[in-house]
Structures are given as structure tokens and as C-alpha cells.
Design a protein around this motif. Structure first.
Motif, PDB file in Angstrom:
ATOM      1  N   ASN A 173       0.833  -1.188   0.000  1.00 14.46           N
ATOM      2  CA  ASN A 173       0.000   0.000   0.000  1.00 14.46           C
ATOM      3  C   ASN A 173       0.879   1.254   0.000  1.00 14.46           C
ATOM      4  O   ASN A 173       1.675   1.453   0.899  1.00 14.46           O
ATOM      5  N   PRO A 187      -0.010   5.104  -0.203  1.00 18.79           N
ATOM      6  CA  PRO A 187      -1.140   6.025  -0.282  1.00 18.79           C
ATOM      7  C   PRO A 187      -0.901   7.223  -1.204  1.00 18.79           C
ATOM      8  O   PRO A 187      -1.853   7.832  -1.659  1.00 18.79           O
ATOM      9  N   ASP A 188       0.351   7.554  -1.491  1.00 18.25           N
ATOM     10  CA  ASP A 188       0.588   8.778  -2.245  1.00 18.25           C
ATOM     11  C   ASP A 188       0.824   8.556  -3.729  1.00 18.25           C
ATOM     12  O   ASP A 188       1.358   9.417  -4.421  1.00 18.25           O
ATOM     13  N   THR A 189       0.427   7.374  -4.236  1.00 18.68           N
ATOM     14  CA  THR A 189       0.535   7.168  -5.674  1.00 18.68           C
ATOM     15  C   THR A 189      -0.851   6.912  -6.243  1.00 18.68           C
ATOM     16  O   THR A 189      -1.795   6.672  -5.507  1.00 18.68           O
ATOM     17  N   PRO A 219      -2.620   4.378  -9.098  1.00 22.91           N
ATOM     18  CA  PRO A 219      -3.410   3.951  -7.937  1.00 22.91           C
ATOM     19  C   PRO A 219      -2.516   3.669  -6.721  1.00 22.91           C
ATOM     20  O   PRO A 219      -1.310   3.514  -6.892  1.00 22.91           O
ATOM     21  N   PRO A 220      -3.099   3.593  -5.524  1.00 22.50           N
ATOM     22  CA  PRO A 220      -2.286   3.547  -4.302  1.00 22.50           C
ATOM     23  C   PRO A 220      -1.668   2.180  -4.026  1.00 22.50           C
ATOM     24  O   PRO A 220      -1.793   1.644  -2.937  1.00 22.50           O
ATOM     25  N   ASN A 263      -9.680   2.361   4.646  1.00 23.28           N
ATOM     26  CA  ASN A 263      -8.217   2.402   4.758  1.00 23.28           C
ATOM     27  C   ASN A 263      -7.553   2.695   3.423  1.00 23.28           C
ATOM     28  O   ASN A 263      -6.354   2.858   3.363  1.00 23.28           O
ATOM     29  N   SER A 264      -8.312   2.718   2.349  1.00 20.36           N
ATOM     30  CA  SER A 264      -7.817   2.682   0.971  1.00 20.36           C
ATOM     31  C   SER A 264      -6.548   1.837   0.858  1.00 20.36           C
ATOM     32  O   SER A 264      -5.544   2.245   0.311  1.00 20.36           O
ATOM     33  N   ASP A 265      -6.657   0.624   1.406  1.00 20.47           N
ATOM     34  CA  ASP A 265      -5.552  -0.336   1.368  1.00 20.47           C
ATOM     35  C   ASP A 265      -5.911  -1.421   0.355  1.00 20.47           C
ATOM     36  O   ASP A 265      -6.505  -2.440   0.691  1.00 20.47           O
ATOM     37  N   TRP A 266      -5.563  -1.190  -0.904  1.00 19.12           N
ATOM     38  CA  TRP A 266      -5.964  -2.121  -1.961  1.00 19.12           C
ATOM     39  C   TRP A 266      -5.332  -3.505  -1.798  1.00 19.12           C
ATOM     40  O   TRP A 266      -6.023  -4.518  -2.005  1.00 19.12           O
ATOM     41  N   MET A 281      -4.492  -5.186   0.886  1.00 16.07           N
ATOM     42  CA  MET A 281      -5.167  -5.952   1.931  1.00 16.07           C
ATOM     43  C   MET A 281      -6.565  -6.363   1.464  1.00 16.07           C
ATOM     44  O   MET A 281      -7.000  -7.496   1.673  1.00 16.07           O
TER      45      MET A 281
END
Lengths: 366, 293
Positions: free
Chosen positions: B46, B48-50, B52-53, B258-261, B263
Motif C-alpha cells: 500500500n 497512499p501517495d501514488t 493507484p495507491p 483504509n484505501s488499502d488495496w 489488503m
């Protein structure tokens, strides 16, 4: 006959006009919250500027967030909530800077709101505030009184003191399904910094919610308005706008009106601001600025506040609004209340994860 | 002469291959490709700053977390339990319905089946919202119970696990009824007559003749209900309470909150594995059935 001919001519002109606009390809793709502008605004915008506004809506920040992070969303103007969403998206470089020279109505904005927003967006470079509000307690006046005549409706005690909230268990208590809104309020209730990210503080806040958990019927973001307005629940912790909508709907409820009221907790309340921003990959940047500038027109902004019942980030619009909006202390709170409004910072990935996990555990009773 | 014959068989072979290739192409495009993408993301990290994340690193950290954290196994087990109970409820409601339709006069069967499918013409979401209106504290059901004086304080079904079972049984009923009907309708009634002639009471004839013969329909219907019910998100979210932990909601949280793709993808992969087992069992049951039949 004459009338028929005239309307045919008008229709033709309109059709040609529309075709003309279409040929030039002037469009702006707007993605906004549901029920968030005066209904005729997109049409009026087209008449004023010749730009067609493709206006679509969403009802959670998360949906917008996922679309922006996937890339190539196709939107030119979006309206995320300041923190954590707008702040995180800005850090991820999802927005292009606002060209303030293109916004002739920029000077109408409320300096106080701009200052709050600048904490997450220094110099207000990437966002323009639209509506704002508070987070607090909505309650069914009669049912609460029946169960507790001296209920502390203007205090977080109403939802966080286990003995108090237990009195309303039978008629229903709902809290926002949002750790970034409920946990800061619990921290504030404990006398801690609502923006604290320390795991031990968050754990204490979680304990506050765990203790009242047995009295809470549901954590939800979408069902509050209806449940309050129908009289299905007594107490709700939610956004000002939702509860004020429930108040208006409840007054019209059949067969019996339901009296709903909103209170900003005296301990303080989280200020939320929804922010208009232009995604980095927008293809209609100029049109996007035209749209934002149109909404910053005091008359347009006032009409939207009149329609949806939220406070506006546009100071020049306030005198043009209906008095029942601009003079409602729950929509435009007095200075003493405004002084106690707070905002929270988004936090990093690990903190987000901890918060979400804590929240899942609270909700599922683990 | 023989040359043209050769050419035409050649043409048929190609045509046949094309026909066979089409479903495989479909599977490749709409199952294998998305599956591989999800698998790749689940092995990423993950960021977060790209956009897609995700950074595809092949680390597999997500799977370690999947087992290390008690939340995920608990959510899977709970989803399986709720789906199993709901499937059983659907079977108990669906079997008598399918049986009655199969035994109805031939002219009635069409309209009766139509009646089972008809609710599908309304949006799924609207039907679930309608149940919210029926089951809520001041909803239609409670208004009726209070108004008729049957129960003074009926309590609220909405927000409990019962509401989830009800929602799943309601929404997936046609998936249970149709395979059962297909089997029961083909059932030879003379077998039941023979059983009766041999002295079996109707109940015994049902248990020893009808039920075993309708087993493929039962298995098929149950899988069609069970598999989507495990991953169900809308029904538990709208009808269930907050304390119901289901894997669909956990996935939603990972992806959206969480925008944790990575996971979220790992959760989806694990769900697939959990669901592949019943599918394999079903295939084996089918194969056994074919070998016998």
C-alpha cells in the motif's frame, strides 16, 4: 397556431443553441454530494455560460476517494470533505492548483473558513470551500423528555455517559459510522485533545464508546435522517445538515409530526467543510473554474443554502439568504460556539489503520 | 473429390474450435484476467501517495497479516455461519414451493414460476429497502402487530441477525426454487405409486424416493444461495445490526476506509479459496451422479 409556431421556433433555437454548445464541446463534469446545490443550478449555469454541466452525485466520501485514487475519474470538479479526505487526497497529489485569477468571486469567501481550511491546504491553493457545518446531537424532543425531563441534550454526556444513554436505549440511539467523527468527540468528552493520535488516548476514547455500546442500536451514516424523522430513534450523533433535514422532514411527517431538534455540544464540535477541487487529470480546467466561480456568485450560493439548509463558505451570500437559514443559530452558530469548533488532522497510514481497526472492534463488540 | 472432403472437415474442425474457444475466451477475459490482477495487487504494498495507491512488490505481507490478525478468520467463520443458516432457511421455504409448483396442473406451472421470478424485475436494492420499511421499529409489521392488539411491544427485528436471514432467504429464493423445480418436475410419479403399492406411507415414500432423487437440485440450489450469501454486503449492511461481522464489510473497510488495496485484494483472494471448496465438492457430487446415472 401562432403560439404553436412560436414555441416551435423557440424549440429550434434552443436545439441549435444546445447543438452549438455541444459542437464546441464545452462541458464540465461535476461530481458532488447528493442534495447539495439548488436544483436548477446546472441548467442556469449552462444558460449563463454556454457550458454544459454534467452533474452527478455521490453519498459517501469513500466512493469519491476510490474513484480519484483509481485515476482517470473523468471529473472536473469534486467536493470531498476537508479532513481526512481532501487533506489526504491533496497530499497524494490528486488535485491541480486553483487558478485564483480565474475566479472573480473569490473575494466573497469567508476568511474564517479559509483559515480553517488553510491548516490542511496552506495558502488555500487546491480547494475552495463550499458548504460547512458542525457535528452534534439530534434528538426527538418529546420522547427524550418523557424518559429524562432534565436530559443534557446540549452535552456529549447524552451519548457518552453510560447511565444517561441507557435511558434512551429502548427508543433508539444511533451514532455515525465514522471513527474520524465519533472518536474525536469521545476524546473531547474525556477532556483530551480531540486531534490526539496517541494509541493510548485512542484506546481510552474507544473505551468510552465500548461502555455505551450496549445502548446503541446502530452505527450508520445513511439511515439517520429517516430514522429520526420517522420517530424510529430518539438520539443521534451526526452532521448538522443531516439532523436539520430530519427536523424539516419530521415536521411534515404523517400521520403525526415528529419534533426533532439539533444541539451543538457545549464541550465543542467538529467543524466540517466540503471543498471544491479540480482533479489533476481534469480535461476541462477552464470550464471547471467557470463552474466554481459560478457557485461563488453570492446569489447562486445563497439560493443553494436556501435549498439545502447548510451554511455557506461564502460571506457575501449570507445577507441574500432566507432569514430562517442565516439567522438559525444551529446553522450559523454565534461567535461563542464558533470559538469552540475544532478540526482534526488526517494522520498517516498506520494511524488510519489503527483507527479503523479500533472502530471495527468497537462495532462488533470484540 | 477427396480434396474437397478434406477441406470441409477441416472447415468444420475450425468452426468447432472457434465455438469451443468462445467460452474459454470469455473466461479468460472476465475471470482469469481480473483474478490475476487482484492476485497481483494482493501481493503488492500500500502506497497512499501514488495513483493507484499500490506498488507491485510481490511481498506477500498482506497474507501474513490475514492469518496473524484474529479479525479476518473471525469474519470468515461468521460469514460462513450466517450464509449456512440462511441457506438452510431458504431450502426449507423453497423446497415445499418447488414441490407444489412441480405437482401443480401443467397449465399452472408457468404462471407460478413466473410469480417466483417476478420480484426480480424490481431493483434488488429497492426490495431490501422495502424490508427496512417493513421491519423497522415503527414499520408496517409492528404497526400491524400493535394495531391488531396481538403484541403490545413487539420489539424490532431490523438490525438483528434474523433480519439478515430473512433478507437472504427472500432475495435468493428463486435461486433455490428453480433448480429444485427442474429436478422435481422430471421426477417419475409412477415411482411414488410403486412405493405406495408396496405399502409405504406418503411420508416414507417422500423420504426414501423423492428426497434422494431431488438431491442434485438441493445441492445446486444450496450452492447458488450459499456462495453469494457468504460475500453478501448489502443485506447485512442494511438489514443487519452493527455487531454483525461479515467478510464483505471487512473488505469494504479495507478498500474504502483504509484505501488499502493490497489488503482488500488479499481478503478477496482468501474468500475465493473459502468458496472454491464447496464448488469442488459440488463438482465431485455431480460427477458421481453422472457416473451413476
Amino acid at each position: 397556431m401562432k403560439h404553436g409556431f412560436l414555441s416551435l421556433a423557440t424549440a429550434l433555437t434552443l436545439a441549435l443553441g444546445a447543438a452549438d454548445g455541444w459542437c464546441q464541446g464545452k462541458v464540465v463534469n461535476v461530481y458532488n454530494w447528493t442534495d447539495y446545490i439548488a436544483e436548477d443550478a446546472p441548467k442556469a449555469f449552462q444558460q449563463a455560460t454556454g457550458i454544459k454541466a454534467n452533474y452527478t452525485t455521490y453519498d459517501t466520501n469513500e466512493i469519491l476517494d476510490a474513484k480519484l485514487r483509481t485515476g482517470r475519474s473523468g471529473y472536473d470538479v469534486v467536493t470531498p470533505t476537508m479532513s481526512p479526505h481532501f487533506a489526504r487526497q491533496k497530499t497524494a497529489g490528486l488535485f491541480r492548483p486553483i487558478d485564483k485569477a480565474l475566479l472573480k468571486n473569490y473575494g466573497n469567501l469567508d476568511p474564517e473558513i479559509m483559515k480553517a481550511l488553510a491548516r490542511y491546504d496552506p495558502g488555500n491553493e487546491h480547494g475552495v470551500p463550499w458548504m460547512w457545518g458542525t457535528t452534534g446531537i439530534g434528538y426527538n424532543v418529546e420522547e427524550v423528555k418523557k424518559r429524562m425531563p432534565d436530559a443534557p441534550v446540549d452535552s456529549l454526556k447524552l451519548i457518552f455517559d453510560p447511565q444517561t444513554v441507557a435511558k434512551f436505549k429502548d427508543c433508539g440511539v444511533m451514532l455515525l459510522d465514522s471513527p474520524t467523527d465519533v472518536l474525536p468527540a469521545a476524546l473531547l468528552y474525556l477532556g483530551l485533545d480531540p486531534d490526539s493520535k496517541k494509541p493510548e488516548d485512542l484506546e481510552k476514547a474507544a473505551d468510552v464508546v465500548r461502555k455505551v455500546r450496549p445502548s446503541i442500536r446502530k452505527f450508520t451514516s445513511a439511515e439517520m435522517i429517516n430514522a429520526l424523522a420517522r420517530g424510529d430513534i430518539c438520539v443521534a450523533f451526526s452532521f448538522s445538515g443531516d439532523i436539520l433535514q430530519a427536523r424539516d422532514r419530521g415536521a411534515k411527517a404523517k400521520p403525526q409530526a415528529v419534533t426533532v431538534n439539533y444541539a451543538i455540544p457545549k464541550e465543542g464540535s467538529q467543524l466540517w467543510i466540503d471543498v471544491m477541487a479540480i482533479p489533476k487529470d481534469s480535461k476541462n480546467v477552464e470550464e471547471a473554474h467557470r463552474w466554481i466561480d459560478y457557485l461563488l456568485d453570492p446569489k447562486v450560493a445563497a439560493a443553494s443554502s436556501d435549498a439545502v439548509g447548510y451554511a455557506n463558505g461564502n460571506k457575501a451570500a449570507v445577507p441574500l439568504m432566507k432569514k430562517e437559514i442565516s439567522e438559525d443559530p444551529l446553522i450559523y452558530p454565534p461567535e461563542a460556539v464558533r470559538a469552540k469548533l475544532f478540526t482534526i488532522s488526517p494522520g498517516d497510514q498506520e494511524q488510519t489503520r489503527l483507527r479503523t481497526r479500533l472502530w471495527t472492534n468497537i462495532k462488533t463488540g470484540r | 473429390m477427396s480434396a474437397t472432403g478434406m477441406a470441409s472437415t477441416h472447415g468444420i474442425a475450425w468452426g468447432r474450435r472457434l465455438v469451443i474457444a468462445l467460452p474459454y475466451l470469455w473466461l479468460l477475459l472476465f475471470f482469469a484476467a481480473p483474478f490475476l490482477i487482484v492476485a497481483a495487487i494482493s501481493l503488492g504494498e500500500n502506497t497512499p501517495d501514488t495513483v493507484p495507491p499500490v506498488t507491485l512488490t510481490g511481498s506477500g505481507k498482506t497474507y501474513v497479516q490475514l492469518f496473524a490478525d484474529a479479525l479476518y478468520p473471525a469474519a470468515y467463520l461468521n460469514s460462513l455461519r450466517i450464509a449456512a443458516i440462511a441457506t438452510l432457511a431458504t431450502l426449507l421455504i423453497g423446497y415445499p414451493m418447488a414441490y407444489a409448483i412441480a405437482r401443480a396442473p401443467a397449465g399452472w406451472r408457468g404462471p407460478l414460476l413466473m410469480a417466483v421470478i417476478l420480484p426480480f424485475w424490481t431493483s434488488f436494492l429497492i426490495r431490501i429497502y422495502a424490508w427496512m420499511g417493513i421491519l423497522s421499529e415503527n414499520g408496517l409489521l409492528n404497526q400491524f402487530l400493535r394495531g391488531s392488539g396481538l403484541v403490545a411491544d413487539p420489539g424490532t427485528i431490523l438490525g438483528t441477525e434474523w433480519a439478515i436471514y430473512l433478507g437472504i432467504a427472500y432475495a435468493y429464493l428463486p435461486f433455490m426454487v428453480l433448480p429444485l423445480y427442474a429436478v422435481l418436475e422430471k421426477l417419475d410419479v409412477s415411482l411414488l405409486e410403486a412405493a405406495a403399492d408396496l405399502g409405504a406411507r406418503p411420508w416414507r415414500a417422500f423420504l426414501t424416493v423423492t428426497l434422494p432423487l431431488s438431491l442434485p437440485g438441493i445441492v445446486g440450489g444450496c450452492l447458488l444461495v450459499f456462495i453469494p450469501a457468504v460475500g453478501e454486503f448489502v443485506i447485512p449492511d442494511l438489514l443487519g445490526g452493527t455487531e454483525t461481522l461479515m467478510i464483505g464489510k471487512v473488505l469494504w473497510d479495507e478498500f474504502f476506509s483504509n484505501s488499502d488495496w493490497p489488503m482488500a485484494s488479499a481478503v478477496a483472494m482468501a474468500m475465493l479459496v473459502v468458496l472454491v471448496i464447496p464448488i469442488v465438492l459440488f463438482q465431485r457430487a455431480r460427477a458421481r451422479e453422472m457416473a451413476r446415472g
